[in-house]
Design an enzyme around this catalytic site. Structure first.
Site, PDB file in Angstrom:
ATOM      1  CG  LEU A 106      -1.925  -1.130   1.385  1.00 57.63           C
ATOM      2  CD1 LEU A 106      -2.678  -0.998   2.702  1.00 57.63           C
ATOM      3  CD2 LEU A 106      -2.886  -1.161   0.215  1.00 57.63           C
ATOM      4  CG  ASP A 107      -0.167   4.938  -2.038  1.00 61.89           C
ATOM      5  OD1 ASP A 107      -0.516   5.516  -0.990  1.00 61.89           O
ATOM      6  OD2 ASP A 107      -0.878   4.918  -3.059  1.00 61.89           O
ATOM      7  CB  ILE A 108       3.627   6.819   1.805  1.00 64.34           C
ATOM      8  CG1 ILE A 108       3.983   7.356   3.193  1.00 64.34           C
ATOM      9  CG2 ILE A 108       3.331   7.941   0.817  1.00 64.34           C
ATOM     10  CD1 ILE A 108       5.283   8.130   3.232  1.00 64.34           C
TER      11      ILE A 108
END
Length: 257
Positions: A106-108
């Site tokens: 999952l991206d930041i």
């Protein structure tokens, strides 16, 4: 009995089987003093080395374990970050054999359900597109969303890395102003920033993104952000069955411990 080299390496906790295949191709792995080739099989008595260091066959995980983690925004899915940002691995429990492998990323700026396992083969299969594992997200959109946008996203659009679409888009009743609308969306891939890029293809901006479900596993509502819970054997076996892996049994786990 012999086993595929990449499977043995993955089971030893070095990474997913796909990653191990790239290491073999790069010449980083040797068997009995000779550089290994892709497709090689090894016996229990063979000496395996990675970058010159012996790979202990005893380091293979004793049994399959899976963690569910409620990722907060602001954490990255890498083990180390040169910029010093927090990583999802910092909060995970210590593991005696092997290491935790993230099932996708999952991206930041995305929060929600993230799975970890000590089984490289399970992680590899869950991430592979051929197994068609559903991912469900709650997404808040800034801007007016019209039915034509939803139809386009369900029918499919072309992104820079190929065609993509949502299999389901459901509009939530929003208590916010009309410029911020919530949707539940489902897709069967895990490409980089795919949910965000799909909405951006319609000139719409994602202001918040939360993963709610991976396969049949839903994010536990009572699990706080930054907390983890280990899955029960029944849920672990549901995951294994979904990617055609044999089930773990209570008696087998006790034997391995």
């Amino acid at each position: 009995m012999s086993e595929k080299l990449q499977k043995v390496l993955a089971n030893a906790g070095l990474g997913s089987r796909r990653k191990m295949e790239t290491w073999i191709e790069a010449g980083r792995i040797s068997v009995n003093g000779k550089v290994a080739t892709l497709g090689a099989r090894v016996e229990p008595t063979d000496e395996i080395r990675c970058d010159g260091h012996t790979v202990s066959r005893q380091a293979q995980q004793s049994f399959c374990r899976v963690l569910m983690y409620n990722k907060p925004e602001g954490e990255i899915c890498s083990r180390d970050d040169p910029d010093g940002r927090k990583t999802v691995f910092e909060r995970l429990p210590r593991i005696q054999n092997g290491r935790w492998i993230s099932v996708g990323r999952l991206d930041i700026n995305t929060s929600g359900l993230l799975l970890f396992t000590n089984d490289g083969e399970l992680a590899n299969r869950l991430m592979h597109p051929r197994h068609v594992i559903e991912r469900e997200y709650a997404v808040r959109i800034f801007g007016e969303v019209e039915e034509s946008h939803i139809n386009a996203l369900k029918n499919g659009v072309t992104l820079d890395d190929g065609p993509a679409k949502f299999t389901k888009v459901t509009r939530r009743k929003s208590e916010e102003d009309s410029l911020n609308q919530w949707f539940d969306v489902v897709l069967t891939e895990g490409r980089n920033r795919e949910v965000r890029r799909l909405w951006e293809s319609q000139s719409l901006q994602v202001s918040r993104l939360v993963r709610l479900r991976f396969g049949d596993l839903e994010l536990t509502k009572r699990l706080p952000q930054g907390a983890w819970v280990e899955l029960e054997l029944s849920d672990v076996n549901k995951l294994r069955k979904s990617v055609q892996l044999p089930a773990e049994s209570e008696s087998l786990i006790k034997m391995k411990q």
